[in-house]
Write a protein that holds these residues in place. Sequence first.
Motif, PDB file in Angstrom:
ATOM      1  N   ASP A 122       0.838  -1.194   0.000  1.00  0.00           N
ATOM      2  CA  ASP A 122       0.000   0.000   0.000  1.00  0.00           C
ATOM      3  C   ASP A 122       0.875   1.248   0.000  1.00  0.00           C
ATOM      4  O   ASP A 122       1.922   1.284   0.655  1.00  0.00           O
ATOM      5  CB  ASP A 122      -0.902   0.028   1.234  1.00  0.00           C
ATOM      6  N   ILE A 123       0.454   2.257  -0.730  1.00  0.00           N
ATOM      7  CA  ILE A 123       1.155   3.533  -0.763  1.00  0.00           C
ATOM      8  C   ILE A 123       0.342   4.534   0.047  1.00  0.00           C
ATOM      9  O   ILE A 123      -0.853   4.708  -0.187  1.00  0.00           O
ATOM     10  CB  ILE A 123       1.283   4.065  -2.214  1.00  0.00           C
ATOM     11  N   LYS A 174      -3.326  11.457   3.637  1.00  0.00           N
ATOM     12  CA  LYS A 174      -4.295  10.675   4.409  1.00  0.00           C
ATOM     13  C   LYS A 174      -4.945   9.577   3.560  1.00  0.00           C
ATOM     14  O   LYS A 174      -5.765   8.804   4.070  1.00  0.00           O
ATOM     15  CB  LYS A 174      -5.376  11.603   4.979  1.00  0.00           C
ATOM     16  N   LEU A 175      -4.571   9.531   2.291  1.00  0.00           N
ATOM     17  CA  LEU A 175      -5.129   8.533   1.373  1.00  0.00           C
ATOM     18  C   LEU A 175      -4.242   7.292   1.301  1.00  0.00           C
ATOM     19  O   LEU A 175      -3.027   7.372   1.523  1.00  0.00           O
ATOM     20  CB  LEU A 175      -5.303   9.125  -0.026  1.00  0.00           C
ATOM     21  N   THR A 176      -4.847   6.172   0.957  1.00  0.00           N
ATOM     22  CA  THR A 176      -4.113   4.920   0.779  1.00  0.00           C
ATOM     23  C   THR A 176      -4.374   4.402  -0.626  1.00  0.00           C
ATOM     24  O   THR A 176      -5.526   4.321  -1.065  1.00  0.00           O
ATOM     25  CB  THR A 176      -4.559   3.858   1.803  1.00  0.00           C
ATOM     26  N   PHE A 177      -3.296   4.047  -1.323  1.00  0.00           N
ATOM     27  CA  PHE A 177      -3.444   3.480  -2.669  1.00  0.00           C
ATOM     28  C   PHE A 177      -2.866   2.074  -2.684  1.00  0.00           C
ATOM     29  O   PHE A 177      -1.729   1.853  -2.292  1.00  0.00           O
ATOM     30  CB  PHE A 177      -2.729   4.337  -3.711  1.00  0.00           C
ATOM     31  N   ASN A 178      -3.701   1.127  -3.134  1.00  0.00           N
ATOM     32  CA  ASN A 178      -3.267  -0.258  -3.287  1.00  0.00           C
ATOM     33  C   ASN A 178      -2.977  -0.497  -4.764  1.00  0.00           C
ATOM     34  O   ASN A 178      -3.904  -0.575  -5.578  1.00  0.00           O
ATOM     35  CB  ASN A 178      -4.357  -1.219  -2.792  1.00  0.00           C
ATOM     36  N   PRO A 179      -1.671  -0.615  -5.149  1.00  0.00           N
ATOM     37  CA  PRO A 179      -1.321  -0.768  -6.569  1.00  0.00           C
ATOM     38  C   PRO A 179      -1.864  -2.048  -7.195  1.00  0.00           C
ATOM     39  O   PRO A 179      -2.182  -2.068  -8.377  1.00  0.00           O
ATOM     40  CB  PRO A 179       0.213  -0.770  -6.554  1.00  0.00           C
ATOM     41  N   LYS A 180      -1.939  -3.115  -6.407  1.00  0.00           N
ATOM     42  CA  LYS A 180      -2.398  -4.393  -6.957  1.00  0.00           C
ATOM     43  C   LYS A 180      -3.881  -4.349  -7.290  1.00  0.00           C
ATOM     44  O   LYS A 180      -4.315  -4.812  -8.348  1.00  0.00           O
ATOM     45  CB  LYS A 180      -2.097  -5.526  -5.974  1.00  0.00           C
ATOM     46  N   MET A 181      -4.673  -3.785  -6.385  1.00  0.00           N
ATOM     47  CA  MET A 181      -6.118  -3.695  -6.597  1.00  0.00           C
ATOM     48  C   MET A 181      -6.501  -2.423  -7.362  1.00  0.00           C
ATOM     49  O   MET A 181      -7.626  -2.300  -7.825  1.00  0.00           O
ATOM     50  CB  MET A 181      -6.841  -3.711  -5.242  1.00  0.00           C
ATOM     51  N   GLN A 182      -5.548  -1.484  -7.460  1.00  0.00           N
ATOM     52  CA  GLN A 182      -5.768  -0.198  -8.125  1.00  0.00           C
ATOM     53  C   GLN A 182      -6.900   0.585  -7.470  1.00  0.00           C
ATOM     54  O   GLN A 182      -7.728   1.198  -8.142  1.00  0.00           O
ATOM     55  CB  GLN A 182      -6.013  -0.386  -9.629  1.00  0.00           C
TER      56      GLN A 182
END
Length: 228
Positions: free
Chosen positions: A133-134, A138-146
Motif C-alpha cells: 500500500d502507498i 491521508k489517502l491509501t493506494f493499493n497498486p495491486k487492486m488499483q
Amino acid sequence: MKKDIKVLLVEDDSNLGSITSDYLRAKGFNCTWEINGELGYREFVKNQYDIVILDVMMPIKDGFSAAKDIRGIDKKVPIIFLTAKSMKEDTLKGFEIGADDYITKPFNMEELTARISAILKRVSSYTESHFDDIKIGKLTFNPKMQILSKDDFSVSLTTKESDLLILLYKNKNDILERDHALKAIWGDDNYFNGRSMDVYIAKLRKYLKHDEQIQIINVHGRGFKLLT
C-alpha cells in the motif's frame, strides 16, 4: 530482509546474466533479469524495484540511455553500472547520469552483493519503494487492486491512472518530466497522448481532493509535481 529487496538486472551477456541473477536469488534477493536496455526500462515501468543494475554496452538501448529514461520517471532509485571498460570517461558519464556505483567486469559476486547492501543501507530505499500500500497523505493506494481510499471514500482507478499515480508518487515533491511520463505509460509523447495525460491528471486531482493537503501542480515547460 533481502527477500523483500527487488533487484532489476539488465545484462545482455547470457552467461553473466544467468550467473549473476541466480547468485543474487541464492543470496535472498528478489531478482529480475532482462537482456537489453529497452526491456529493462519497460520492466522498470511496470514494477517497483529497490535497485537497478545496468550493463553499459547493450543492444537496442545501452545502459546509459536506459538510465536516463529510468531517471526520468524515478530520480531516487539507486543505479549500479556494469562495464567491461575501465575508461575514466565512461565512469564520469555514468555518475553524471546519476549512478550510485560503478563496477568493472570481471567482478567478484560477493563484491557486487556488498555494494548492493551498502547502497541500500545508505539510502534506505527498500523501506519505502517496496510496498503493498502507498500512503499519499491521508489517502491509501493499493497498486495491486488499483484502489485509492480514505475512510468512507473509495475509487477504483484505471491502469493508466494507477501507473500515472505511481510515477507521481515515485517523484513526490519533485518534478515528473512530462515527456518521460508519456513515453513510460503511453509509449509516445505525441500531442494526442499529451492531451490524454492531461485528462488523467485532472481525474487524479479530483480523487486526491479528499485530502486537501495534497496537490498536483503544473511545472511550466517541464511536467508535474505531487506535493504531499
